[in-house]
Design a protein around this motif. Structure first.
Motif, mmCIF file in Angstrom:
data_model
loop_
_atom_site.group_PDB
_atom_site.id
_atom_site.type_symbol
_atom_site.label_atom_id
_atom_site.label_comp_id
_atom_site.label_asym_id
_atom_site.label_seq_id
_atom_site.Cartn_x
_atom_site.Cartn_y
_atom_site.Cartn_z
ATOM 1 N N PRO A 66 0.823 -1.211 0.000
ATOM 2 C CA PRO A 66 0.000 0.000 0.000
ATOM 3 C C PRO A 66 0.855 1.259 0.000
ATOM 4 O O PRO A 66 2.041 1.234 0.327
ATOM 5 C CB PRO A 66 -0.752 -0.122 1.330
ATOM 6 N N VAL A 67 0.228 2.356 -0.342
ATOM 7 C CA VAL A 67 0.806 3.678 -0.115
ATOM 8 C C VAL A 67 0.228 4.183 1.199
ATOM 9 O O VAL A 67 -0.987 4.119 1.417
ATOM 10 C CB VAL A 67 0.458 4.647 -1.262
ATOM 11 N N LEU A 68 1.081 4.670 2.084
ATOM 12 C CA LEU A 68 0.642 5.218 3.360
ATOM 13 C C LEU A 68 0.810 6.734 3.321
ATOM 14 O O LEU A 68 1.912 7.225 3.067
ATOM 15 C CB LEU A 68 1.463 4.639 4.516
ATOM 16 N N ILE A 69 -0.267 7.461 3.578
ATOM 17 C CA ILE A 69 -0.221 8.924 3.614
ATOM 18 C C ILE A 69 -0.721 9.387 4.971
ATOM 19 O O ILE A 69 -1.832 9.043 5.380
ATOM 20 C CB ILE A 69 -1.063 9.549 2.494
ATOM 21 N N GLY A 70 0.096 10.157 5.678
ATOM 22 C CA GLY A 70 -0.297 10.651 6.987
ATOM 23 C C GLY A 70 -0.101 12.144 7.108
ATOM 24 O O GLY A 70 0.866 12.699 6.573
ATOM 25 N N VAL A 71 -1.019 12.786 7.805
ATOM 26 C CA VAL A 71 -0.967 14.230 8.027
ATOM 27 C C VAL A 71 -0.603 14.503 9.487
ATOM 28 O O VAL A 71 -1.187 13.912 10.393
ATOM 29 C CB VAL A 71 -2.324 14.880 7.693
ATOM 30 N N SER A 72 0.378 15.390 9.709
ATOM 31 C CA SER A 72 0.758 15.835 11.045
ATOM 32 C C SER A 72 1.100 14.626 11.932
ATOM 33 O O SER A 72 1.965 13.829 11.576
ATOM 34 C CB SER A 72 -0.358 16.698 11.638
ATOM 35 N N SER A 94 2.578 17.974 6.205
ATOM 36 C CA SER A 94 2.507 18.852 7.382
ATOM 37 C C SER A 94 2.949 18.106 8.635
ATOM 38 O O SER A 94 2.309 18.187 9.691
ATOM 39 C CB SER A 94 1.072 19.388 7.563
ATOM 40 N N SER A 95 4.056 17.406 8.533
ATOM 41 C CA SER A 95 4.515 16.539 9.609
ATOM 42 C C SER A 95 6.026 16.677 9.764
ATOM 43 O O SER A 95 6.625 17.640 9.259
ATOM 44 C CB SER A 95 4.101 15.090 9.310
ATOM 45 N N ILE A 96 6.644 15.732 10.459
ATOM 46 C CA ILE A 96 8.090 15.713 10.618
ATOM 47 C C ILE A 96 8.616 14.307 10.364
ATOM 48 O O ILE A 96 7.909 13.323 10.583
ATOM 49 C CB ILE A 96 8.540 16.215 12.006
ATOM 50 N N LYS A 97 9.862 14.223 9.910
ATOM 51 C CA LYS A 97 10.488 12.934 9.603
ATOM 52 C C LYS A 97 11.239 12.341 10.792
ATOM 53 O O LYS A 97 11.349 11.137 10.912
ATOM 54 C CB LYS A 97 11.453 13.087 8.417
ATOM 55 N N THR A 98 11.785 13.204 11.629
ATOM 56 C CA THR A 98 12.533 12.780 12.812
ATOM 57 C C THR A 98 12.333 13.824 13.908
ATOM 58 O O THR A 98 11.827 14.917 13.659
ATOM 59 C CB THR A 98 14.050 12.658 12.539
ATOM 60 N N ARG A 99 12.782 13.497 15.107
ATOM 61 C CA ARG A 99 12.652 14.451 16.199
ATOM 62 C C ARG A 99 13.549 15.673 15.994
ATOM 63 O O ARG A 99 13.343 16.709 16.625
ATOM 64 C CB ARG A 99 12.963 13.783 17.539
ATOM 65 N N HIS A 178 8.084 13.886 1.711
ATOM 66 C CA HIS A 178 7.598 14.849 2.698
ATOM 67 C C HIS A 178 7.071 16.078 1.958
ATOM 68 O O HIS A 178 7.800 16.722 1.212
ATOM 69 C CB HIS A 178 8.762 15.239 3.623
ATOM 70 N N ILE A 179 5.792 16.405 2.177
ATOM 71 C CA ILE A 179 5.164 17.590 1.589
ATOM 72 C C ILE A 179 4.860 18.558 2.721
ATOM 73 O O ILE A 179 4.196 18.183 3.704
ATOM 74 C CB ILE A 179 3.867 17.220 0.834
ATOM 75 N N HIS A 180 5.341 19.796 2.591
ATOM 76 C CA HIS A 180 5.239 20.710 3.728
ATOM 77 C C HIS A 180 4.984 22.138 3.263
ATOM 78 O O HIS A 180 5.567 22.601 2.269
ATOM 79 C CB HIS A 180 6.544 20.673 4.533
ATOM 80 N N GLY A 181 4.118 22.836 3.986
ATOM 81 C CA GLY A 181 3.827 24.219 3.669
ATOM 82 C C GLY A 181 4.818 25.173 4.306
ATOM 83 O O GLY A 181 5.259 24.951 5.439
ATOM 84 N N ASP A 182 5.166 26.234 3.593
ATOM 85 C CA ASP A 182 6.150 27.169 4.140
ATOM 86 C C ASP A 182 5.541 28.163 5.124
ATOM 87 O O ASP A 182 6.247 29.014 5.673
ATOM 88 C CB ASP A 182 6.896 27.904 3.020
ATOM 89 N N LYS A 183 4.230 28.015 5.412
ATOM 90 C CA LYS A 183 3.574 28.847 6.425
ATOM 91 C C LYS A 183 3.016 27.986 7.558
ATOM 92 O O LYS A 183 2.108 28.394 8.274
ATOM 93 C CB LYS A 183 2.438 29.667 5.801
ATOM 94 N N ASP A 184 3.587 26.808 7.740
ATOM 95 C CA ASP A 184 3.116 25.884 8.775
ATOM 96 C C ASP A 184 3.466 26.438 10.155
ATOM 97 O O ASP A 184 4.636 26.657 10.466
ATOM 98 C CB ASP A 184 3.747 24.507 8.576
ATOM 99 N N ALA A 185 2.452 26.641 11.011
ATOM 100 C CA ALA A 185 2.686 27.202 12.345
ATOM 101 C C ALA A 185 2.997 26.140 13.390
ATOM 102 O O ALA A 185 3.580 26.446 14.433
ATOM 103 C CB ALA A 185 1.464 28.011 12.785
#
Length: 228
Positions: A66-72, A94-99, A178-185
């Motif tokens: 499967p393809v796994l897609i997760g948000v935050s 809109s998440s992180i890959k590592t701590r 990793h897909i990420h917005g440049d205005k992510d708060a």
């Protein structure tokens, strides 16, 4: 073997902290090529680790490759789920890959345990919860967020916040996109490395920028790992 049509790619979607699968309602993957499956949060048993929770969630995946897609927070979870599956691809939004990509305030919470003092009973208030889950001003979007925030059980909220703050992953999942917005708060872009940057994208861009995803997500899924 897949329970769906063999010719289709199964795409499993995991929403973010306390959110329902409705955050994906405007996404449209071509039905001829993809089968979309939407996962939901459940209340963890006391003492459940993130890895144990990921194993439980992985058991709900009934397709091979499967393809796994997760948000935050869902993006953190699907990375842990990948250890129990053989996914075709893992995509986080809109998440992180590592701590290492955590904002400083979460690192402070990790070492001071301040998050333990958070009265999560207040998070039953949708306005407060939306600030933690989405990071956006909510005065004009309160009804919208009330629709998307489905899990308000304090057992889940206590558990989820603790697992976010104390996430131990030091290395990114191989081949992860990793897909990420440049205005992510919530997860500011200055701490993020190696992502597909969405100009003007906020932490809620899966809701508000769905057209961007509808135009690009199929190609991102089909793209070979070596060319990402």
């Amino acid at each position: 073997m897949s329970k769906g049509k063999a010719s289709k790619i199964a795409v499993y979607f995991m929403p973010g902290l306390a959110a329902s699968p409705d955050i994906f309602e405007n996404l449209q993957l071509p039905e001829a090529d993809f089968e979309s499956v939407f996962l939901q949060w459940h209340i963890p048993e006391a003492g459940t680790s993130l890895q144990q929770y990921a194993r439980e969630m992985a058991q709900k995946v009934t397709h091979t490759a499967p393809v796994l897609i997760g948000v935050s927070f869902g993006g953190m979870l699907v990375q842990e789920m990948a250890a129990f599956l053989k996914p075709r691809k893992v995509i986080i939004i809109s998440s992180i890959k590592t701590r290492k990509e955590m904002p400083r305030r979460l690192l402070v919470a990790r070492y001071t345990k301040l998050h333990k003092l958070l009265p999560t009973s207040l998070l039953n208030n949708v306005e407060v919860l939306s600030r933690y889950a989405f990071g956006d001003p909510v005065n004009k979007r309160l009804k919208l967020y009330e629709k998307y925030l489905a899990v308000r059980d304090t057992r889940y909220l206590d558990w989820a916040i603790d697992k976010i703050v104390n996430w131990e992953r030091d290395e990114a999942t191989a081949g992860l996109v990793h897909i990420h917005g440049d205005k992510d708060a919530i997860f500011p872009i200055q701490y993020i490395e190696g992502c597909i940057r969405v100009r003007g994208g906020t932490h809620t861009m899966i809701i508000h920028r769905y057209k961007w995803f509808n135009e690009r997500l199929p190609a991102i899924i089909l793209q070979e790992q070596s060319s990402i």
